[in-house]
Design a protein around this motif. Sequence first.
Motif, mmCIF file in Angstrom:
data_model
loop_
_atom_site.group_PDB
_atom_site.id
_atom_site.type_symbol
_atom_site.label_atom_id
_atom_site.label_comp_id
_atom_site.label_asym_id
_atom_site.label_seq_id
_atom_site.Cartn_x
_atom_site.Cartn_y
_atom_site.Cartn_z
ATOM 1 N N ILE A 331 20.894 1.463 39.866
ATOM 2 C CA ILE A 331 21.850 0.359 40.375
ATOM 3 C C ILE A 331 21.431 -1.219 39.911
ATOM 4 N N LEU A 332 20.117 -1.353 40.030
ATOM 5 C CA LEU A 332 19.693 -2.872 39.754
ATOM 6 C C LEU A 332 19.895 -3.010 38.118
ATOM 7 N N GLN A 333 19.715 -2.132 37.364
ATOM 8 C CA GLN A 333 19.520 -2.079 35.987
ATOM 9 C C GLN A 333 21.084 -2.029 35.431
ATOM 10 N N ARG A 334 21.893 -1.402 36.171
ATOM 11 C CA ARG A 334 23.340 -1.161 35.812
ATOM 12 C C ARG A 334 23.911 -2.559 36.086
ATOM 13 N N PHE A 335 23.595 -3.279 37.134
ATOM 14 C CA PHE A 335 23.930 -4.653 37.504
ATOM 15 C C PHE A 335 24.075 -5.559 36.601
ATOM 16 N N LEU A 336 22.896 -5.575 35.551
ATOM 17 C CA LEU A 336 22.855 -6.311 34.616
ATOM 18 C C LEU A 336 23.268 -6.049 33.422
ATOM 19 N N THR A 337 24.019 -4.993 33.263
ATOM 20 C CA THR A 337 24.796 -4.696 31.807
ATOM 21 C C THR A 337 26.240 -5.111 31.894
ATOM 22 N N SER A 338 26.831 -4.889 31.025
ATOM 23 C CA SER A 338 28.484 -5.209 30.848
ATOM 24 C C SER A 338 29.248 -3.944 31.385
ATOM 25 N N SER A 339 28.447 -3.021 32.228
ATOM 26 C CA SER A 339 29.302 -1.870 32.532
ATOM 27 C C SER A 339 29.723 -2.225 33.758
ATOM 28 N N VAL A 340 29.355 -3.685 34.358
ATOM 29 C CA VAL A 340 29.923 -3.753 35.737
ATOM 30 C C VAL A 340 30.396 -5.617 35.702
ATOM 31 N N PRO A 341 31.151 -5.928 36.444
ATOM 32 C CA PRO A 341 31.397 -7.533 36.444
ATOM 33 C C PRO A 341 30.313 -8.494 36.523
ATOM 34 N N ASN A 342 30.353 -9.682 35.865
ATOM 35 C CA ASN A 342 29.249 -10.450 35.919
ATOM 36 C C ASN A 342 29.218 -11.127 37.175
ATOM 37 N N THR A 343 28.607 -10.861 38.455
ATOM 38 C CA THR A 343 28.838 -11.530 39.635
ATOM 39 C C THR A 343 27.693 -12.187 40.005
ATOM 40 N N LYS A 344 27.690 -13.232 40.942
ATOM 41 C CA LYS A 344 26.502 -14.024 41.368
ATOM 42 C C LYS A 344 25.553 -13.209 42.344
ATOM 43 N N TRP A 345 26.238 -12.373 43.174
ATOM 44 C CA TRP A 345 25.370 -11.534 44.138
ATOM 45 C C TRP A 345 25.801 -10.074 43.912
ATOM 46 N N LEU A 346 24.561 -9.463 44.379
ATOM 47 C CA LEU A 346 24.632 -7.676 44.412
ATOM 48 C C LEU A 346 24.330 -7.600 46.008
ATOM 49 N N LEU A 347 25.246 -6.696 46.355
ATOM 50 C CA LEU A 347 25.041 -6.184 47.843
ATOM 51 C C LEU A 347 24.961 -4.498 47.626
ATOM 52 N N VAL A 348 23.546 -4.018 48.126
ATOM 53 C CA VAL A 348 23.375 -2.540 48.184
ATOM 54 C C VAL A 348 23.390 -2.023 49.199
ATOM 55 N N VAL A 349 24.106 -1.194 49.575
ATOM 56 C CA VAL A 349 23.952 -0.494 51.005
ATOM 57 C C VAL A 349 24.073 0.967 51.061
ATOM 58 N N ASP A 350 23.572 1.689 52.151
ATOM 59 C CA ASP A 350 23.856 2.982 52.317
ATOM 60 C C ASP A 350 25.123 3.443 52.655
ATOM 61 N N ASP A 351 25.653 4.768 52.374
ATOM 62 C CA ASP A 351 26.968 5.048 52.730
ATOM 63 C C ASP A 351 27.345 5.294 54.393
ATOM 64 N N ASP A 352 26.206 5.134 55.185
ATOM 65 C CA ASP A 352 26.528 5.003 56.665
ATOM 66 C C ASP A 352 26.015 3.426 56.946
ATOM 67 N N THR A 353 26.315 2.758 56.223
ATOM 68 C CA THR A 353 26.127 1.338 56.661
ATOM 69 C C THR A 353 27.425 0.650 57.032
ATOM 70 N N LEU A 354 27.806 -0.101 57.961
ATOM 71 C CA LEU A 354 28.881 -0.754 58.465
ATOM 72 C C LEU A 354 28.604 -2.091 58.412
ATOM 73 N N ILE A 355 29.651 -2.985 57.655
ATOM 74 C CA ILE A 355 29.229 -3.999 57.250
ATOM 75 C C ILE A 355 30.492 -4.911 57.383
ATOM 76 N N SER A 356 30.566 -6.473 57.542
ATOM 77 C CA SER A 356 31.520 -7.181 57.630
ATOM 78 C C SER A 356 31.101 -8.217 56.208
ATOM 79 N N LEU A 357 32.107 -7.848 55.211
ATOM 80 C CA LEU A 357 32.099 -8.619 53.974
ATOM 81 C C LEU A 357 32.392 -9.967 54.109
ATOM 82 N N SER A 358 33.568 -10.276 54.999
ATOM 83 C CA SER A 358 33.940 -11.525 55.210
ATOM 84 C C SER A 358 32.576 -12.338 55.768
ATOM 85 N N ARG A 359 32.133 -12.051 56.701
ATOM 86 C CA ARG A 359 31.058 -12.683 57.488
ATOM 87 C C ARG A 359 29.876 -12.952 56.413
ATOM 88 N N LEU A 360 29.759 -11.850 55.535
ATOM 89 C CA LEU A 360 28.847 -11.999 54.482
ATOM 90 C C LEU A 360 29.125 -13.363 53.491
#
Length: 499
Positions: A331-360
């Motif tokens: 995932i980290l390697q893919r984040f630095l490629t053109s396969s994904v948008p060039n964003t400032k932040w990367l959030l990595v979560v598990d599929d059983d993580t509950l998160i508030s993106l607005s608070r983040l």
Amino acid sequence: MLSNNPHIGHKVAGCLLFLSVFHINFSAGSTGKGSQSQDDMQHVIHHNQLDLREIVFVIQSQSNSFHVRQAERLRADLLQQAHTLKEKPPVVLLLHSLSDHEGDWSILPLLPNLSNSFGKNSSWIVFLEEETNVKTTKLVQVLSKFDKNKEWFLGKPLYDKESTIIHHYAFAENPSIFKYPDFVAAWALSTPLVVRLADKVRNEPLKSDFTIDLKHEVALYIWDNGNGPHLTGVPELCTEPEGSPQTQHCATSLSTAPPLCGEPVNKEDIFVAVKTCRKFHSERVPVIKKTWEKDAFFLEYYSDHADPAIPTINLGVPNTERGHCGKTFAILQRFLTSSVPNTKWLLVVDDDTLISLSRLQVLLSCYDPSEPVCLGERYGYGLSQGGYSYITGGGGMVFSREAVVQLLNSGCKCYSNDAPDDMVLGMCLNAIGLPVTHSALFHQARPEDYARDFLAHQVPISFHKHWNIDPIAVFNKWLKDDLRTKAAEGLDKSTKTEL
């Protein structure tokens, strides 16, 4: 066990220049539960005059630039209070700057150096978090009630309603009997206790390699199976917001500044990576889709099976029953490629993580993405013996783009696909000198695994695990915001960031 750092003595001793003769007489104060009788307590109050110069403040600061500013703001406030009273300033130490030892944030490895530097000329070590607001005159009144020549461990008590995994199911038959301090309210150790604990740290290895919930583990170490003092609850150590009517009797409260550092970061600046696998496509992924997925602008699910119905992406890494290091590094390697948008932040979560993106989004407004930021709930491994800190994965791991670049450029990689990804990342970050930045708003466990009073002064960002709960109900109760500004207002109102 602990080798004394030759630099810390020099750094700490320099602070002795700030000692003052801040002398106050006291005849009254609120009571605490300790080993002293009422007659003894009155004797201490009458005769035990306490100077501010006898108190050493240790701000539990972090090296990230935002947290340095927060800690320096608190230090300036403490010094200004002394100046207003026309007194010389007290000793105020910033934890992150005391030495180069990574484990200092876990407090116990620091005790020998505090004992060496202040064991003979101070009476109390008072620990503060960055958002702890202190009324120094009131605090001195409170501390003056306790015999400074005896061992005291003071704080605002927390307790577990039920036994919990984050405390290794301690006191399983009746977990509420063990009290531990809420760090944000401030907590204090008398010098005789510091000196004895320092000797113990020097001569005895710690029983656990892991640091998971520091406040509970420090209390266990001090209690020492009943051989040491228990936590004495002090009502004047408070967690209500500064300025509220409930704080009139308080020596400490929660500061209301800043915490907003600007507008919440844009959704488009965060790329969300969800780790999943085929067996959880129908069980866990639907929970994400019903709760927080809609708040993500860029999100991808990474699995061992490409399922177009979700959709998921197969990174070519086989699923493992534990660890998932290979998947995370992919995932980290893919984040630095053109396969994904060039964003400032990367959030990595598990599929059983509950998160508030607005608070983040609100929280990330305080951080500079041009710096190598690695943010989440901090754990530690072997900190007393030259170990490392790491972001525990279940609560969510946030990386600035610069952090990912430096991490991958270092050549660090997994030793196996099923290695523990969060711990390997911690080893890598430690090796290249990048700090882990802690936020108590990320949670590796479920809400019921934390003390109720601890969560009461938070606006949490994440929880983890679907075990024995209704995850959608948990999300709606703890993490759902009707509007993005609601999170910003909540954080601003009572400085809930606990950073």
